[in-house]
Design an enzyme around this catalytic site. Structure first.
Site, PDB file in Angstrom:
ATOM      1  CE1 TYR A   1       1.230   0.270   4.583  1.00  0.00           C
ATOM      2  CE2 TYR A   1      -0.014   1.979   4.580  1.00  0.00           C
ATOM      3  CZ  TYR A   1       1.099   1.036   5.171  1.00  0.00           C
ATOM      4  OH  TYR A   1       1.709   1.488   5.916  1.00  0.00           O
TER       5      TYR A   1
ATOM      6  CE  LYS B   1       3.089   2.976   3.177  1.00  0.00           C
ATOM      7  NZ  LYS B   1       3.097   3.506   4.711  1.00  0.00           N
TER       8      LYS B   1
ATOM      9  CD  GLU C   1      10.021   2.003  10.149  1.00  0.00           C
ATOM     10  OE1 GLU C   1      10.049   2.833   9.435  1.00  0.00           O
ATOM     11  OE2 GLU C   1       9.918   0.812   9.874  1.00  0.00           O
TER      12      GLU C   1
ATOM     13  CG  LEU D   1       8.175   2.378   4.698  1.00  0.00           C
ATOM     14  CD1 LEU D   1       7.996   1.398   4.165  1.00  0.00           C
ATOM     15  CD2 LEU D   1       6.772   3.140   5.066  1.00  0.00           C
TER      16      LEU D   1
HETATM   17  N1  PMP Z   1       7.979   4.152   9.664  1.00  0.00           N
HETATM   18  C1  PMP Z   1       6.391   3.336   8.920  1.00  0.00           C
HETATM   19  C2  PMP Z   1       6.776   2.189   9.802  1.00  0.00           C
HETATM   20  C3  PMP Z   1       5.743   4.037   8.311  1.00  0.00           C
HETATM   21  O1  PMP Z   1       4.651   3.125   8.529  1.00  0.00           O
HETATM   22  C4  PMP Z   1       5.246   5.097   7.650  1.00  0.00           C
HETATM   23  C5  PMP Z   1       4.421   5.868   7.114  1.00  0.00           C
HETATM   24  N2  PMP Z   1       3.868   5.084   6.121  1.00  0.00           N
HETATM   25  C6  PMP Z   1       6.523   5.941   7.904  1.00  0.00           C
HETATM   26  C7  PMP Z   1       7.422   5.670   8.459  1.00  0.00           C
HETATM   27  C8  PMP Z   1       6.762   7.227   6.552  1.00  0.00           C
HETATM   28  O2  PMP Z   1       6.916   6.844   6.029  1.00  0.00           O
HETATM   29  P1  PMP Z   1       6.560   8.360   4.733  1.00  0.00           P
HETATM   30  O3  PMP Z   1       6.766   9.944   5.379  1.00  0.00           O
HETATM   31  O4  PMP Z   1       6.462   7.497   3.411  1.00  0.00           O
HETATM   32  O5  PMP Z   1       4.383   8.505   5.463  1.00  0.00           O
END
Ligand code: PMP
Length: 290
Positions: free
Chosen positions: A33, A148, A180, A205
């Site tokens: 996603y 993701k 994270e 991620l």
């Molecule tokens: N880490 C995780 C585990 C996430 O779910 C997200 C949000 N999608 C992020 C980091 C931040 O990613 P992004 O800046 O692409 O939203």
């Protein structure tokens, strides 16, 4: 407010939108996603989200349900039909529908594509100006969180724990090293004012917001290190903050029961938040031409 979803070629009222009970996304979390922010009707970092979606698909040997161009048209149409000015679009691709069996179905099975829209972009500015609390938890996820995938149970459990502790997020760590947060990337500012965030390995991620904030921070002349940091470092940091599609740049003022520095949002985090906001405010219709 209208809620129109795109499901495998059709635009439907969200209530009427359906997926099959033998969709592998449902049975195996066999899907990927993206969540992308829509700001003033324009997409934030469309190209980055497309690239990450394509990478997730490739890593899972999943076929792409649409070309980047076709998917962009679908996204535009979902934004238009939902009259979405400020909010997010959600894109989910599942491997498809087949009788339940662990191994992949025949290559003839088409991946399914769902796009939905949500009004409202992130927590209020008041929340950001006050800063947020985070809790700390062991990172119990699998070793490919760079993909993701919709397999988000550990993330959901972590966010639930945060919510029960009246915290905004959970900082995840492996033996004391921060990876994270449950749905955002984690950053610190060291006492010598270096901005530090985990490198984009399989352990995190690679946030699209993370990449943009890195670019903005470099341009602003901040010193930056992409390296893992520990919980101990975070507790001694000058600043701690989070980044994500729906959180933008979010100052952290408390970790578990301990204040970060003097317990108020850091100046660098607030500066980066403001610069990120200015970047979004500057988007035009050209943002659709990823
Ligand atoms: N880490 C995780 C585990 C996430 O779910 C997200 C949000 N999608 C992020 C980091 C931040 O990613 P992004 O800046 O692409 O939203």
């Amino acid at each position: 407010m209208s809620h129109i979803a795109y499901v495998n070629g059709r635009y439907l009222p969200q209530q009427a939108a359906r997926v099959h009970i033998e969709d592998r996304g449902y049975q195996f979390a066999d899907g990927v996603y993206e969540v992308m922010c829509i700001w003033n009707g324009y997409p934030v970092d469309l190209a980055g989200h497309m690239q990450r979606l394509n990478r997730s698909l490739k890593e899972l040997q999943m076929a792409s349900p649409a070309s980047d161009g076709a998917l962009t048209l679908i996204l535009r149409e979902v934004v238009r039909r939902n009259r979405l000015e400020m909010g997010t679009v959600y894109i989910q691709v599942n491997r498809g529908v087949a009788p339940r069996a662990h191994a992949f179905p025949s290559a003839k099975v088409r991946p399914s594509l769902v796009v939905t829209a949500k009004h409202g972009a992130g927590p209020s500015e008041t929340v950001a100006q006050a800063g947020v609390k985070v809790i700390t938890l062991p990172d119990i996820r699998w070793e490919r969180v760079d993909i993701k995938s919709v397999g988000l149970l550990p993330n959901a459990l972590a966010k639930q724990s945060a919510s029960e502790a009246k915290a905004f997020e959970a900082l995840l760590h492996v033996d004391g090293t921060v990876t994270e947060a449950s749905s955002s990337n984690a950053w610190i500012v060291t006492p010598d004012k270096t901005i530090v965030t985990h490198p984009p390995t399989n352990a995190i991620l690679a946030g699209i917001t993370r990449a943009t904030v890195l670019k903005i921070a470099r341009k602003a002349g901040y010193s930056i290190e992409e390296r893992p940091f520990t919980l101990t470092e975070a507790l001694k940091a000058k600043e701690v903050f989070l980044t994500g599609t729906t959180t933008f740049v979010m100052p952290v003022v408390q970790i578990d029961e301990r204040p970060v520095a003097n317990g108020t949002p850091g100046t660098i985090a607030l500066d980066l938040r403001q610069r990120y906001r200015a970047y979004m405010d500057g988007l035009t219709d050209a943002a659709w031409n990823a």
